[in-house]
Motif scaffolding. Structure first.
Motif, PDB file in Angstrom:
ATOM      1  N   ALA A  56      -5.352  13.391  -6.846  1.00 36.20           N
ATOM      2  CA  ALA A  56      -5.797  14.774  -7.033  1.00 36.20           C
ATOM      3  C   ALA A  56      -4.716  15.602  -7.707  1.00 36.20           C
ATOM      4  O   ALA A  56      -4.998  16.413  -8.600  1.00 36.20           O
ATOM      5  N   LEU A  57      -3.482  15.412  -7.287  1.00 37.90           N
ATOM      6  CA  LEU A  57      -2.369  16.154  -7.883  1.00 37.90           C
ATOM      7  C   LEU A  57      -2.235  15.818  -9.362  1.00 37.90           C
ATOM      8  O   LEU A  57      -2.072  16.709 -10.204  1.00 37.90           O
ATOM      9  N   ALA A  58      -2.337  14.525  -9.702  1.00 43.36           N
ATOM     10  CA  ALA A  58      -2.206  14.102 -11.094  1.00 43.36           C
ATOM     11  C   ALA A  58      -3.361  14.626 -11.943  1.00 43.36           C
ATOM     12  O   ALA A  58      -3.160  15.067 -13.082  1.00 43.36           O
ATOM     13  N   ALA A  59      -4.579  14.599 -11.396  1.00 41.41           N
ATOM     14  CA  ALA A  59      -5.737  15.081 -12.147  1.00 41.41           C
ATOM     15  C   ALA A  59      -5.632  16.578 -12.399  1.00 41.41           C
ATOM     16  O   ALA A  59      -5.946  17.056 -13.508  1.00 41.41           O
ATOM     17  N   ARG A  60      -5.217  17.324 -11.404  1.00 43.71           N
ATOM     18  CA  ARG A  60      -5.085  18.777 -11.573  1.00 43.71           C
ATOM     19  C   ARG A  60      -4.056  19.094 -12.654  1.00 43.71           C
ATOM     20  O   ARG A  60      -4.290  19.940 -13.526  1.00 43.71           O
ATOM     21  N   GLU A  61      -2.930  18.411 -12.611  1.00 41.81           N
ATOM     22  CA  GLU A  61      -1.885  18.640 -13.608  1.00 41.81           C
ATOM     23  C   GLU A  61      -2.363  18.266 -15.002  1.00 41.81           C
ATOM     24  O   GLU A  61      -2.152  19.009 -15.969  1.00 41.81           O
ATOM     25  N   ARG A  62      -3.027  17.138 -15.099  1.00 43.57           N
ATOM     26  CA  ARG A  62      -3.526  16.665 -16.391  1.00 43.57           C
ATOM     27  C   ARG A  62      -4.535  17.651 -16.972  1.00 43.57           C
ATOM     28  O   ARG A  62      -4.480  17.995 -18.157  1.00 43.57           O
ATOM     29  N   GLY A  63      -5.443  18.126 -16.148  1.00 40.32           N
ATOM     30  CA  GLY A  63      -6.448  19.070 -16.610  1.00 40.32           C
ATOM     31  C   GLY A  63      -5.860  20.406 -17.008  1.00 40.32           C
ATOM     32  O   GLY A  63      -6.270  20.999 -18.021  1.00 40.32           O
ATOM     33  N   CYS A  64      -4.901  20.881 -16.233  1.00 36.33           N
ATOM     34  CA  CYS A  64      -4.295  22.183 -16.542  1.00 36.33           C
ATOM     35  C   CYS A  64      -3.478  22.123 -17.821  1.00 36.33           C
ATOM     36  O   CYS A  64      -3.511  23.058 -18.636  1.00 36.33           O
ATOM     37  N   ALA A  65      -2.756  21.031 -18.028  1.00 34.02           N
ATOM     38  CA  ALA A  65      -1.988  20.887 -19.266  1.00 34.02           C
ATOM     39  C   ALA A  65      -2.928  20.828 -20.469  1.00 34.02           C
ATOM     40  O   ALA A  65      -2.656  21.437 -21.517  1.00 34.02           O
ATOM     41  N   ALA A  66      -4.050  20.127 -20.335  1.00 42.19           N
ATOM     42  CA  ALA A  66      -5.018  20.053 -21.430  1.00 42.19           C
ATOM     43  C   ALA A  66      -5.608  21.424 -21.730  1.00 42.19           C
ATOM     44  O   ALA A  66      -5.793  21.797 -22.902  1.00 42.19           O
ATOM     45  N   ALA A  67      -5.903  22.175 -20.685  1.00 49.00           N
ATOM     46  CA  ALA A  67      -6.455  23.520 -20.888  1.00 49.00           C
ATOM     47  C   ALA A  67      -5.441  24.421 -21.585  1.00 49.00           C
ATOM     48  O   ALA A  67      -5.803  25.184 -22.496  1.00 49.00           O
ATOM     49  N   LEU A  68      -4.203  24.340 -21.175  1.00 55.82           N
ATOM     50  CA  LEU A  68      -3.171  25.166 -21.805  1.00 55.82           C
ATOM     51  C   LEU A  68      -3.018  24.807 -23.283  1.00 55.82           C
ATOM     52  O   LEU A  68      -2.902  25.697 -24.140  1.00 55.82           O
ATOM     53  N   ARG A  69      -3.023  23.532 -23.593  1.00 49.01           N
ATOM     54  CA  ARG A  69      -2.885  23.125 -24.995  1.00 49.01           C
ATOM     55  C   ARG A  69      -4.054  23.654 -25.838  1.00 49.01           C
ATOM     56  O   ARG A  69      -3.858  24.114 -26.966  1.00 49.01           O
ATOM     57  N   ARG A  70      -5.250  23.585 -25.297  1.00 51.02           N
ATOM     58  CA  ARG A  70      -6.411  24.075 -26.041  1.00 51.02           C
ATOM     59  C   ARG A  70      -6.332  25.576 -26.275  1.00 51.02           C
ATOM     60  O   ARG A  70      -6.549  26.058 -27.394  1.00 51.02           O
ATOM     61  N   ILE A  71      -6.018  26.329 -25.227  1.00 49.96           N
ATOM     62  CA  ILE A  71      -6.026  27.789 -25.332  1.00 49.96           C
ATOM     63  C   ILE A  71      -4.848  28.286 -26.173  1.00 49.96           C
ATOM     64  O   ILE A  71      -4.991  29.203 -26.992  1.00 49.96           O
ATOM     65  N   LEU A  72      -3.684  27.687 -25.970  1.00 50.04           N
ATOM     66  CA  LEU A  72      -2.482  28.179 -26.637  1.00 50.04           C
ATOM     67  C   LEU A  72      -2.394  27.751 -28.095  1.00 50.04           C
ATOM     68  O   LEU A  72      -1.732  28.407 -28.899  1.00 50.04           O
ATOM     69  N   GLY A  73      -3.044  26.643 -28.455  1.00 47.72           N
ATOM     70  CA  GLY A  73      -3.007  26.203 -29.843  1.00 47.72           C
ATOM     71  C   GLY A  73      -1.590  25.988 -30.334  1.00 47.72           C
ATOM     72  O   GLY A  73      -0.824  25.217 -29.754  1.00 47.72           O
ATOM     73  N   ASP A  74      -1.203  26.683 -31.410  1.00 43.80           N
ATOM     74  CA  ASP A  74       0.116  26.493 -32.007  1.00 43.80           C
ATOM     75  C   ASP A  74       1.247  26.852 -31.054  1.00 43.80           C
ATOM     76  O   ASP A  74       2.341  26.283 -31.142  1.00 43.80           O
ATOM     77  N   LEU A  75       1.006  27.763 -30.129  1.00 38.22           N
ATOM     78  CA  LEU A  75       2.063  28.152 -29.194  1.00 38.22           C
ATOM     79  C   LEU A  75       2.455  27.002 -28.275  1.00 38.22           C
ATOM     80  O   LEU A  75       3.582  26.967 -27.769  1.00 38.22           O
ATOM     81  N   ALA A  76       1.544  26.056 -28.065  1.00 37.49           N
ATOM     82  CA  ALA A  76       1.851  24.927 -27.185  1.00 37.49           C
ATOM     83  C   ALA A  76       2.947  24.044 -27.768  1.00 37.49           C
ATOM     84  O   ALA A  76       3.636  23.341 -27.022  1.00 37.49           O
ATOM     85  N   GLU A  77       3.098  24.057 -29.097  1.00 38.40           N
ATOM     86  CA  GLU A  77       4.104  23.222 -29.757  1.00 38.40           C
ATOM     87  C   GLU A  77       5.331  24.024 -30.184  1.00 38.40           C
ATOM     88  O   GLU A  77       6.265  23.454 -30.749  1.00 38.40           O
ATOM     89  N   ALA A  78       5.349  25.307 -29.915  1.00 41.77           N
ATOM     90  CA  ALA A  78       6.454  26.156 -30.355  1.00 41.77           C
ATOM     91  C   ALA A  78       7.692  25.924 -29.498  1.00 41.77           C
ATOM     92  O   ALA A  78       7.585  25.665 -28.296  1.00 41.77           O
ATOM     93  N   PRO A  79       8.888  26.022 -30.091  1.00 38.88           N
ATOM     94  CA  PRO A  79      10.123  25.841 -29.321  1.00 38.88           C
ATOM     95  C   PRO A  79      10.232  26.810 -28.149  1.00 38.88           C
ATOM     96  O   PRO A  79      10.815  26.480 -27.114  1.00 38.88           O
TER      97      PRO A  79
END
Length: 277
Positions: free
Chosen positions: A88-111
């Motif tokens: 459950a802990l791993a799934a929650r983390e995986r899902g939240c990171a995916a959501a952040l990458r989608r919403i943040l777009g270019d900011l997710a890769e910014a330094p």
């Protein structure tokens, strides 16, 4: 000495949109559903309580503090018949990171995101442990290496650290978990408070009893709005919560705090505009 509370409040405002993807975005919910957890609330309790391990419902209820009698027990420990805390802990983390990458777009890769993740992780791994049950449980889990996942986990750790302190502040003022939701609703301008999304589903008799108790203590008036005394109680709760939360940032120098705020601001703003969805 400068008052530490403004920094704690500002950082709460900046990190809360990061944390809220766990509750509002589709990816974390889908990740929990992939484990076989059929409802939103099964996923909520499994994901958030996972660091505590397979403890009884009473332990989760005490740590979360914000649910009506029986609500936790409808999910815990039953969720552990379907999955494990580690999964459950791993799934929650995986899902939240995916959501952040989608919403943040270019900011997710910014330094700047990596800088923010590292500074936030420093605060999240050096805050005081005493009396912080949820925070201590999360701190026992290694931080992820991926910057986006690390940003989310550090923000979530600091949210639970703040939440543990908030429970202390509520207890100090004699405010129960459901009463706390009423005060939050009124503070947000929601009236009647019983319509607030976190409590509107409760039996009318339960809500009526909660409101009657607050009226009897002079915290709300006959119309269910704040009295002067009620407003003062809410303000004291928030002030003490900020004071207790400030301890999490003591390891950061002033320059690092300023850098953290600067790097978090565009991240938080994009998430805020998106509703963390």
């Amino acid at each position: 000495m400068p008052d530490p509370r403004p920094s704690a409040r500002r950082l709460f405002e900046l990190t809360e949109p990061i944390c809220l993807v766990a509750f509002f975005a589709e990816e974390p919910n889908d990740a929990m559903a992939d484990l076989g957890l059929r409802t939103y609330w099964d996923g909520y309790f499994a994901g958030r309580a996972a660091p505590l391990g397979q403890v009884p419902a009473e332990v989760v209820d005490a740590a979360f503090y914000s649910f009506a009698d029986g609500e936790v027990a409808r999910h815990v420990p039953r969720v552990w018949e379907t999955t494990t805390p580690a999964a459950a802990l791993a799934a929650r983390e995986r899902g939240c990171a995916a959501a952040l990458r989608r919403i943040l777009g270019d900011l997710a890769e910014a330094p700047g995101l990596t800088v923010a993740a590292d500074l936030l992780a420093e605060a999240a791994t050096t805050a005081p442990l005493g009396g912080r049950v949820m925070y201590a449980a999360l701190r026992s889990v290694p931080l992820p290496a991926d910057p986006v996942a690390r940003l989310w986990r550090a923000a979530d750790m600091l949210r639970e650290h703040r939440g543990d302190g908030h429970v202390v502040a509520l207890l100090a003022e004699g405010i129960g978990g459901i009463e706390a939701h009423v005060l939050n609703a009124l503070d947000a301008g929601i009236h009647p408070a019983e319509s607030f999304g976190r409590i509107h589903h409760l039996p009318p008799a339960t809500l009526a009893a909660v409101m009657a108790g607050l009226r009897a203590r002079g915290l709300v008036d006959l119309e269910g709005r704040f009295t002067e005394a009620g407003r003062a109680v809410k303000d004291r709760i928030e002030s003490l919560t900020d004071t207790l939360a400030a301890a999490a940032y003591q390891s950061l120098a002033d320059a690092d705090l300023d850098r953290l705020v600067a790097e978090l601001t565009p991240i938080s703003e994009r998430l805020r505009v998106a509703g963390s969805r």
